[in-house]
Design a protein around this motif. Structure first.
Motif, PDB file in Angstrom:
ATOM      1  N   UNK A 267      27.730   3.379  71.571  1.00 53.09           N
ATOM      2  CA  UNK A 267      29.175   3.126  71.592  1.00 53.09           C
ATOM      3  C   UNK A 267      29.775   2.758  70.238  1.00 53.09           C
ATOM      4  N   UNK A 268      29.024   2.839  69.162  1.00 55.23           N
ATOM      5  CA  UNK A 268      29.518   2.366  67.877  1.00 55.23           C
ATOM      6  C   UNK A 268      30.157   3.402  66.975  1.00 55.23           C
ATOM      7  N   UNK A 269      30.321   4.628  67.420  1.00 53.78           N
ATOM      8  CA  UNK A 269      30.931   5.659  66.568  1.00 53.78           C
ATOM      9  C   UNK A 269      32.414   5.385  66.383  1.00 53.78           C
ATOM     10  N   UNK A 270      32.923   5.741  65.200  1.00 53.50           N
ATOM     11  CA  UNK A 270      34.342   5.583  64.875  1.00 53.50           C
ATOM     12  C   UNK A 270      34.898   6.926  64.423  1.00 53.50           C
ATOM     13  N   UNK A 271      36.177   7.155  64.682  1.00 54.46           N
ATOM     14  CA  UNK A 271      36.829   8.381  64.225  1.00 54.46           C
ATOM     15  C   UNK A 271      36.693   8.469  62.711  1.00 54.46           C
ATOM     16  N   UNK A 272      36.309   9.632  62.215  1.00 60.33           N
ATOM     17  CA  UNK A 272      36.097   9.819  60.785  1.00 60.33           C
ATOM     18  C   UNK A 272      34.649   9.671  60.361  1.00 60.33           C
ATOM     19  N   UNK A 273      33.798   9.117  61.235  1.00 58.13           N
ATOM     20  CA  UNK A 273      32.366   9.006  60.919  1.00 58.13           C
ATOM     21  C   UNK A 273      31.759  10.391  60.760  1.00 58.13           C
TER      22      UNK A 273
END
Length: 192
Positions: free
Chosen positions: A19-25
């Motif tokens: 659950x730790x993904x962020x937009x732009x990763x």
């Protein structure tokens, strides 16, 4: 019947979760993809026998050192056990985001390249086959130099294969940036 339970600990706040993904990763994968699934086909005599591929299926190399070193560097992480696109879909669902992967960026072993040259239909085994147990992870763009240094330190390829963005689900893109329709994204535990 044999049952095994493994328990362990991580430092507080140091667990790598889906659950730790962020937009732009950016999306990375360790090692090469498809070798395990192709190795199973070789064992089943469905493709020419290749000892390298068979060994990748029978003797997967867990990326424990990499997993430990990704703490504080990766946003989301999991292993590729059921197929790249399906497992990336789990990260997307848990992080409530979408992902775009470039087919041309997927890392292949020399043995897998030979099999694909003989039979391009085997591409499904690269993105949906599973049994690679490589680590799939996301990281902010500003961590690219640290990831490259980690790859050198571990003598392990860490390949950027795509990006996390708004939306939902994981898409595989061709060389022209068009979405590839996938008949199958990975192994289904309930229908196979």
């Amino acid at each position: 019947s044999l049952s095994l339970t493994a328990l362990g600990t991580v430092p507080t706040g140091g667990m790598l979760m889906r659950s730790g993904a962020k937009a732009g990763d950016e999306i990375y994968v360790s090692g090469t993809l498809g070798d395990g699934a192709l190795g199973l086909l070789a064992l089943q005599k469905k493709i020419p026998c290749d000892d390298f591929l068979i060994n990748r299926y029978l003797l997967p190399q867990p990326r424990l050192s990499l997993g430990e070193k990704l703490r504080g560097l990766a946003g989301a992480c999991m292993d590729v056990s059921d197929g790249l696109m399906q497992d990336l879909g789990h990260i997307c669902t848990a992080s409530q985001l979408g992902a775009r992967v470039r087919k041309t960026a997927l890392p292949l072993s020399s043995a897998a390249k030979v099999m694909l040259e003989k039979d391009p239909a085997l591409w499904e085994k690269i993105y949906a086959g599973g049994d690679d147990y490589e680590l799939l992870f996301t990281a902010p763009k500003n961590k690219a130099a640290e990831i490259a240094a980690l790859a050198r330190e571990l003598s392990l390829p860490l390949t950027k294969i795509g990006e996390i963005g708004e939306g939902s689900g994981a898409e595989l893109m061709n060389g022209q940036g068009k979405n590839i329709s996938l008949p199958r994204k990975g192994y289904s535990h309930f229908s196979e």
